[in-house]
Design an enzyme around this catalytic site. Structure first.
Site, PDB file in Angstrom:
ATOM      1  N   LYS A   1     -21.247  17.226  -4.568  1.00 54.51           N
ATOM      2  CA  LYS A   1     -22.102  18.073  -3.849  1.00 54.51           C
ATOM      3  C   LYS A   1     -23.277  16.473  -3.357  1.00 54.51           C
ATOM      4  O   LYS A   1     -23.678  15.508  -3.293  1.00 54.51           O
ATOM      5  CB  LYS A   1     -23.321  18.421  -3.887  1.00 54.51           C
ATOM      6  CG  LYS A   1     -23.824  18.407  -5.321  1.00 54.51           C
ATOM      7  CD  LYS A   1     -24.609  19.612  -5.930  1.00 54.51           C
ATOM      8  CE  LYS A   1     -24.948  19.524  -7.214  1.00 54.51           C
ATOM      9  NZ  LYS A   1     -25.653  20.436  -8.217  1.00 54.51           N
TER      10      LYS A   1
ATOM     11  N   ARG B   1     -31.131  31.314 -10.268  1.00 58.09           N
ATOM     12  CA  ARG B   1     -31.442  31.299  -9.095  1.00 58.09           C
ATOM     13  C   ARG B   1     -30.255  31.591  -8.119  1.00 58.09           C
ATOM     14  O   ARG B   1     -30.695  32.690  -7.120  1.00 58.09           O
ATOM     15  CB  ARG B   1     -30.808  29.387  -9.670  1.00 58.09           C
ATOM     16  CG  ARG B   1     -30.772  29.422  -7.830  1.00 58.09           C
ATOM     17  CD  ARG B   1     -30.572  27.669  -7.987  1.00 58.09           C
ATOM     18  NE  ARG B   1     -29.093  26.873  -8.856  1.00 58.09           N
ATOM     19  CZ  ARG B   1     -28.855  25.806  -8.707  1.00 58.09           C
ATOM     20  NH1 ARG B   1     -29.699  24.704  -8.498  1.00 58.09           N
ATOM     21  NH2 ARG B   1     -27.715  24.954  -9.441  1.00 58.09           N
TER      22      ARG B   1
ATOM     23  N   HIS C   1     -25.594  27.774 -15.274  1.00 57.50           N
ATOM     24  CA  HIS C   1     -25.984  26.444 -14.880  1.00 57.50           C
ATOM     25  C   HIS C   1     -26.938  26.382 -15.749  1.00 57.50           C
ATOM     26  O   HIS C   1     -28.377  27.671 -15.813  1.00 57.50           O
ATOM     27  CB  HIS C   1     -26.338  27.227 -13.435  1.00 57.50           C
ATOM     28  CG  HIS C   1     -27.091  25.106 -13.429  1.00 57.50           C
ATOM     29  ND1 HIS C   1     -26.474  24.444 -13.853  1.00 57.50           N
ATOM     30  CD2 HIS C   1     -27.926  24.840 -12.587  1.00 57.50           C
ATOM     31  CE1 HIS C   1     -27.290  23.034 -13.008  1.00 57.50           C
ATOM     32  NE2 HIS C   1     -27.615  23.503 -12.442  1.00 57.50           N
TER      33      HIS C   1
ATOM     34  N   ARG D   1     -19.057  19.505 -15.450  1.00 55.99           N
ATOM     35  CA  ARG D   1     -19.222  19.885 -14.563  1.00 55.99           C
ATOM     36  C   ARG D   1     -20.243  18.124 -14.145  1.00 55.99           C
ATOM     37  O   ARG D   1     -21.055  18.927 -14.473  1.00 55.99           O
ATOM     38  CB  ARG D   1     -20.201  21.095 -13.458  1.00 55.99           C
ATOM     39  CG  ARG D   1     -19.472  22.235 -13.634  1.00 55.99           C
ATOM     40  CD  ARG D   1     -19.688  23.493 -12.382  1.00 55.99           C
ATOM     41  NE  ARG D   1     -21.334  23.290 -13.173  1.00 55.99           N
ATOM     42  CZ  ARG D   1     -21.576  24.941 -14.467  1.00 55.99           C
ATOM     43  NH1 ARG D   1     -20.701  25.043 -14.572  1.00 55.99           N
ATOM     44  NH2 ARG D   1     -22.946  24.996 -14.826  1.00 55.99           N
TER      45      ARG D   1
ATOM     46  N   TYR E   1     -51.804  -0.332   7.586  1.00 49.03           N
ATOM     47  CA  TYR E   1     -51.817   1.362   7.578  1.00 49.03           C
ATOM     48  C   TYR E   1     -53.112   1.582   6.565  1.00 49.03           C
ATOM     49  O   TYR E   1     -52.674   1.273   5.478  1.00 49.03           O
ATOM     50  CB  TYR E   1     -51.621   2.388   7.714  1.00 49.03           C
ATOM     51  CG  TYR E   1     -50.276   2.275   8.596  1.00 49.03           C
ATOM     52  CD1 TYR E   1     -50.614   1.918   9.779  1.00 49.03           C
ATOM     53  CD2 TYR E   1     -48.658   1.994   8.163  1.00 49.03           C
ATOM     54  CE1 TYR E   1     -50.055   2.008  11.650  1.00 49.03           C
ATOM     55  CE2 TYR E   1     -47.920   2.953   9.507  1.00 49.03           C
ATOM     56  CZ  TYR E   1     -48.385   2.587  11.069  1.00 49.03           C
ATOM     57  OH  TYR E   1     -47.471   2.175  11.989  1.00 49.03           O
TER      58      TYR E   1
ATOM     59  N   CYS F   1     -44.556   1.540   5.357  1.00 50.53           N
ATOM     60  CA  CYS F   1     -44.271   1.990   6.140  1.00 50.53           C
ATOM     61  C   CYS F   1     -43.401   2.927   7.134  1.00 50.53           C
ATOM     62  O   CYS F   1     -42.142   2.268   5.876  1.00 50.53           O
ATOM     63  CB  CYS F   1     -45.030   1.079   7.708  1.00 50.53           C
ATOM     64  SG  CYS F   1     -46.328   0.075   7.367  1.00 50.53           S
ATOM     65  N   MET F   2     -43.121   2.944   8.156  1.00 49.07           N
ATOM     66  CA  MET F   2     -41.384   3.972   8.349  1.00 49.07           C
ATOM     67  C   MET F   2     -40.286   2.653   7.912  1.00 49.07           C
ATOM     68  O   MET F   2     -39.006   3.396   7.582  1.00 49.07           O
ATOM     69  CB  MET F   2     -41.939   4.391   9.620  1.00 49.07           C
ATOM     70  CG  MET F   2     -40.619   4.868   9.908  1.00 49.07           C
ATOM     71  SD  MET F   2     -40.551   5.812  11.592  1.00 49.07           S
ATOM     72  CE  MET F   2     -42.113   6.928  11.734  1.00 49.07           C
ATOM     73  N   ASP F   3     -40.447   1.683   8.514  1.00 51.93           N
ATOM     74  CA  ASP F   3     -39.519   0.570   8.100  1.00 51.93           C
ATOM     75  C   ASP F   3     -39.512  -0.443   7.828  1.00 51.93           C
ATOM     76  O   ASP F   3     -39.060  -1.929   8.096  1.00 51.93           O
ATOM     77  CB  ASP F   3     -39.294   0.548   9.332  1.00 51.93           C
ATOM     78  CG  ASP F   3     -39.011   1.723  10.562  1.00 51.93           C
ATOM     79  OD1 ASP F   3     -38.447   2.559  10.488  1.00 51.93           O
ATOM     80  OD2 ASP F   3     -39.872   1.593  12.244  1.00 51.93           O
TER      81      ASP F   3
HETATM   82  C1  LIG Z   1     -25.943  20.271  -9.324  1.00 47.22           C
HETATM   83  C2  LIG Z   1     -24.547  20.797 -10.389  1.00 47.22           C
HETATM   84  C3  LIG Z   1     -24.415  20.724 -11.376  1.00 47.22           C
HETATM   85  C4  LIG Z   1     -24.492  18.915 -11.762  1.00 47.22           C
HETATM   86  O1  LIG Z   1     -25.439  18.732 -12.258  1.00 47.22           O
HETATM   87  P1  LIG Z   1     -25.693  17.180 -13.128  1.00 47.22           P
HETATM   88  O2  LIG Z   1     -27.602  17.490 -13.759  1.00 47.22           O
HETATM   89  O3  LIG Z   1     -25.984  16.545 -12.043  1.00 47.22           O
HETATM   90  O4  LIG Z   1     -24.694  17.059 -13.666  1.00 47.22           O
HETATM   91  C5  LIG Z   1     -23.711  21.328 -12.187  1.00 47.22           C
HETATM   92  N1  LIG Z   1     -23.765  22.821 -11.903  1.00 47.22           N
HETATM   93  C6  LIG Z   1     -24.453  22.575 -10.774  1.00 47.22           C
HETATM   94  C7  LIG Z   1     -24.201  24.412 -10.838  1.00 47.22           C
HETATM   95  C8  LIG Z   1     -24.610  21.965 -10.220  1.00 47.22           C
HETATM   96  O5  LIG Z   1     -25.795  23.106  -9.255  1.00 47.22           O
END
Ligand SMILES: *Cc1c(COP(=O)(O)O)cnc(C)c1O
Length: 386
Positions: A38, A134, A165, A224, A268, A315-317
């Site tokens: 992601k 969540r 999760h 995951r 700044y 700064c920004m850049d």
């Molecule tokens: C982002 C996410 C993960 C990965 O989590 P890590 O801590 O980066 O391994 C796994 N499962 C879900 C549902 C997530 O949102």
């Protein structure tokens, strides 16, 4: 112009492959890997990384939303892609067309998806809320199983799995360990109740990066893998069974070098005033590149194997560094903002510690203005935009 050497990120694909292998080798037999890609691989560039993952035999991918999933299909990823977050019903048909798996956040979401699909079949994994609070089905295991039963009977929903999760799998605190154990117990109680209700679930998964390493439960069909794939720690305070290799190096360029006198202020807000004559260099990177402004007067960069402290506000850049102790620096030299130079190392986790956040936010925060230059076996394979 293929690459303007102003500020850029180098992506080490060999480090990705090595983190993947190290992680995989520690999973119990039968637990398959799902790479969490992601947010453009946590800011590292999905375009650079995902084709290699596919080449290395990764079959499962997880993304945050429908756009990211479709982008992977366009990229030629043919494996199973799970969207971990919600998708509005109107986008469901397109997901079905591209054989994407959607997370179901609750029963109402499943019903809305089903209505919008008008007969097209959408593969789904139902989220189970075991304590993250969540998304996911709530209630007792029996109540969750009843909801799963009704969801599985919806015409257009092909319920293939469930997942949950963890909230604190990265913590070694004993009450957090108990909490994770309780989340696991609840999750598999839902799985068992669903089985008892006659629901077939091909995939039941609860492990994130930390979960797979600290709680490698063989009942989870998938792990995951997210942050550790990119070489960072789920929590810097909890040691990992292997040292992950950071994948991103952030580099920038010195634009100008000058001597300043005692009493001159820098940047700044005049938050830094020299108390002795010093040599100052200007670096062509700023918060518009995702380099945290919170590093003002706090952070440092690496140059000639040494640390050069940031002076004044970022700064920004652009921002300024004190190079008084470093000889032979010239304009257009490269400085390392994140990465290694000689024996000095500065990781995203270090920048996070300095700015009160986590490594995840540092790498995800590097903006699209910064080209990602990917290397494999020492060779540059391309310049990518996130
Ligand atoms: C982002 C996410 C993960 C990965 O989590 P890590 O801590 O980066 O391994 C796994 N499962 C879900 C549902 C997530 O949102």
């Amino acid at each position: 112009m293929e690459l303007l050497k102003r500020t850029w990120a180098e992506i080490d694909l060999d480090a990705v492959a090595s983190n993947l292998e190290n992680y995989k080798s520690r999973l119990p037999a039968g637990v398959e890997l799902m790479c969490v890609v992601k947010a453009a691989c946590y800011g590292h560039s999905d375009l650079a990384i995902c084709p290699m993952l596919q080449e290395l035999g990764v079959r499962w991918y997880a993304v945050s939303n429908a756009e990211e999933a479709l982008r992977l299909r366009e990229l030629g990823i043919t494996g199973d892609i799970l969207i971990l977050g919600s998708t509005p019903p109107e986008a469901a048909g397109e997901l079905a067309d591209h054989d994407i798996i959607q997370a179901v956040t609750d029963e109402a979401h499943a019903i809305a998806l089903d209505e919008a699909l008008s007969g097209k079949k959408l593969r789904c994994h139902a989220a189970i809320d075991t304590g993250m609070t969540r998304i996911g089905l709530r209630g007792t295991p029996e109540e969750a199983a009843e909801r799963l039963k009704r969801i599985s009977e919806l015409e257009s929903i092909k319920l293939e799995g469930i997942f949950t999760h963890y909230a604190v799998a990265d913590s070694s605190d004993s009450s957090d360990r108990d909490y994770t154990a309780e989340q696991t117990r609840r999750f598999f109680a839902v799985r068992d109740a669903a089985k008892a209700a006659g629901i077939t679930l091909e995939q039941c998964h609860c492990l994130n990066s930390a979960g797979g390493l600290y709680y490698p439960d063989p009942r989870s069909t998938l792990a995951r893998l997210g942050i550790v794939l990119y070489g960072l720690y789920p929590d810097k305070a909890t040691p990992l069974p292997f040292e992950p290799e950071p994948v991103m190096t952030l580099k920038s360029t010195i634009s100008m070098i000058k001597r300043i006198e005692a009493g001159e202020s820098v940047s700044y807000g005049r938050t830094f005033t020299a108390d002795h004559p010093m040599t100052v260099a200007t670096v062509t990177c700023g918060y518009a590149d995702g380099y945290p402004r919170a590093l003002s007067n706090k952070g440092w960069v690496l140059l000639h194997g040494q640390r050069a402290p940031i002076i004044g506000r970022v700064c920004m850049d652009q921002f300024m560094i004190d190079i008084s102790g470093i000889t032979g620096v010239v304009p257009f030299e490269t400085v390392t903002l994140m990465g290694a130079d000689g024996s000095e190392v500065l990781t995203a986790d270090d920048l996070a510690a300095l700015t009160g956040t986590i490594g995840y936010e540092i790498v995800c925060g590097i903006t699209s203005r910064v080209p990602r230059v990917a290397y494999r076996s020492g060779e540059r394979i391309g310049v990518f935009r996130v």
